[in-house]
Design a protein around this motif. Structure first.
Motif, PDB file in Angstrom:
ATOM      1  N   ARG A 180       0.839  -1.231   0.212  1.00  0.00           N
ATOM      2  CA  ARG A 180      -0.002  -0.124  -0.147  1.00  0.00           C
ATOM      3  C   ARG A 180       0.772   1.103  -0.001  1.00  0.00           C
ATOM      4  NH1 ARG A 180      -4.745   0.934   3.498  1.00  0.00           N
ATOM      5  NH2 ARG A 180      -4.806   2.713   2.220  1.00  0.00           N
ATOM      6  N   ILE A 181       2.101   1.034   1.078  1.00  0.00           N
ATOM      7  CA  ILE A 181       2.901   2.584   1.002  1.00  0.00           C
ATOM      8  C   ILE A 181       3.385   2.510  -0.507  1.00  0.00           C
ATOM      9  CG2 ILE A 181       4.666   3.483   2.144  1.00  0.00           C
ATOM     10  CD1 ILE A 181       3.974   2.012   4.536  1.00  0.00           C
ATOM     11  N   ALA A 182       3.850   1.476  -1.208  1.00  0.00           N
ATOM     12  CA  ALA A 182       4.531   1.522  -2.654  1.00  0.00           C
ATOM     13  C   ALA A 182       3.744   2.235  -3.678  1.00  0.00           C
ATOM     14  CB  ALA A 182       5.015   0.236  -2.999  1.00  0.00           C
TER      15      ALA A 182
ATOM     16  N   GLU B  47       3.997   9.101   5.548  1.00  0.00           N
ATOM     17  CA  GLU B  47       3.781  10.192   6.660  1.00  0.00           C
ATOM     18  C   GLU B  47       2.795   9.880   7.806  1.00  0.00           C
ATOM     19  OE1 GLU B  47       5.885  12.715   6.769  1.00  0.00           O
ATOM     20  OE2 GLU B  47       7.013  11.884   5.259  1.00  0.00           O
ATOM     21  N   ARG B  48       1.704   9.075   7.292  1.00  0.00           N
ATOM     22  CA  ARG B  48       0.868   8.763   8.234  1.00  0.00           C
ATOM     23  C   ARG B  48       1.401   7.814   9.597  1.00  0.00           C
ATOM     24  NH1 ARG B  48      -4.441   6.201   6.124  1.00  0.00           N
ATOM     25  NH2 ARG B  48      -4.518   4.761   7.734  1.00  0.00           N
ATOM     26  N   ALA B  49       2.348   6.896   8.908  1.00  0.00           N
ATOM     27  CA  ALA B  49       2.810   5.967   9.793  1.00  0.00           C
ATOM     28  C   ALA B  49       3.864   6.645  10.745  1.00  0.00           C
ATOM     29  CB  ALA B  49       3.682   5.046   9.498  1.00  0.00           C
ATOM     30  N   ARG B  50       4.719   7.751  10.500  1.00  0.00           N
ATOM     31  CA  ARG B  50       5.364   8.571  10.960  1.00  0.00           C
ATOM     32  C   ARG B  50       4.486   9.363  12.070  1.00  0.00           C
ATOM     33  NH1 ARG B  50       8.365  10.144   5.750  1.00  0.00           N
ATOM     34  NH2 ARG B  50      10.289   8.597   5.761  1.00  0.00           N
TER      35      ARG B  50
ATOM     36  N   LEU C 167      14.498   4.131  11.798  1.00  0.00           N
ATOM     37  CA  LEU C 167      14.153   3.331  10.498  1.00  0.00           C
ATOM     38  C   LEU C 167      13.354   4.237   9.495  1.00  0.00           C
ATOM     39  CD1 LEU C 167      14.621   0.557   9.005  1.00  0.00           C
ATOM     40  CD2 LEU C 167      12.489  -0.151   9.859  1.00  0.00           C
ATOM     41  N   LEU C 168      12.256   4.898  10.225  1.00  0.00           N
ATOM     42  CA  LEU C 168      11.264   5.436   9.161  1.00  0.00           C
ATOM     43  C   LEU C 168      12.166   6.804   8.685  1.00  0.00           C
ATOM     44  CD1 LEU C 168       7.818   5.119  11.239  1.00  0.00           C
ATOM     45  CD2 LEU C 168       8.708   4.231   8.979  1.00  0.00           C
ATOM     46  N   GLU C 169      13.098   7.119   9.141  1.00  0.00           N
ATOM     47  CA  GLU C 169      13.845   8.448   8.757  1.00  0.00           C
ATOM     48  C   GLU C 169      14.771   7.742   7.342  1.00  0.00           C
ATOM     49  OE1 GLU C 169      16.282   9.876  11.748  1.00  0.00           O
ATOM     50  OE2 GLU C 169      14.679  10.585  12.958  1.00  0.00           O
TER      51      GLU C 169
END
Length: 143
Positions: free
Chosen positions: A61-63, A70-73, A97-99
């Motif tokens: 879905r993110i791909a 951004e929503r996950a962050r 990791l999200l960075e």
């Protein structure tokens, strides 16, 4: 009745051969490996496989929609604020990791390793799935 002693002791190979011959004569069959008709999965393995499937779906879905990252962050940021000064180590790992670039995040989130399985237990990526998507994955892993 005591055993007769011979001048020469039997080698271990000869003793094993005689033992096997006695077992065959008794109608017993040698078992060289364990084989089950149906595989037995522990509940823990099923939960890990389900978590991997959920994260693979979230990664897909993110791909397709990169703005979901951004929503996950944002979700992770809210979780970190709840803990204040001392957030759990796994959440700090997710923050680092999200960075990173998306490919590294997707690779780690869907990796088949103990470290990745541990991280998936506290992942913000699972929050990106709709209830219907989550239900579909859970239904697929029901026995």
């Amino acid at each position: 009745m005591p055993k007769r002693r011979t001048a020469k002791a039997s080698s271990s190979a000869e003793r094993v051969r005689r033992h096997r011959a006695r077992r065959r004569a008794a109608g017993l069959r040698a078992v060289t490996r364990w084989h089950s008709q149906t595989p037995i999965w522990s509940d823990h393995r099923v939960v890990e496989a389900r978590s991997l499937a959920l994260h693979a779906l979230a990664a897909r879905r993110i791909a397709a929609e990169p703005r979901l990252l951004e929503r996950a962050r944002a979700t992770l940021k809210r979780w970190l604020e709840r803990y204040g000064e001392q957030p759990p180590a796994a959440l700090r790992e997710w923050q680092d990791l999200l960075e990173r670039p998306w490919q590294e995040v997707a690779t780690k989130a869907t990796e088949l390793s103990e470290d990745a399985a541990r991280l998936r237990q506290s992942s913000p990526l699972g929050t990106l799935l709709s209830p219907a998507e989550r239900r579909r994955v859970y239904d697929a892993f029901r026995a």
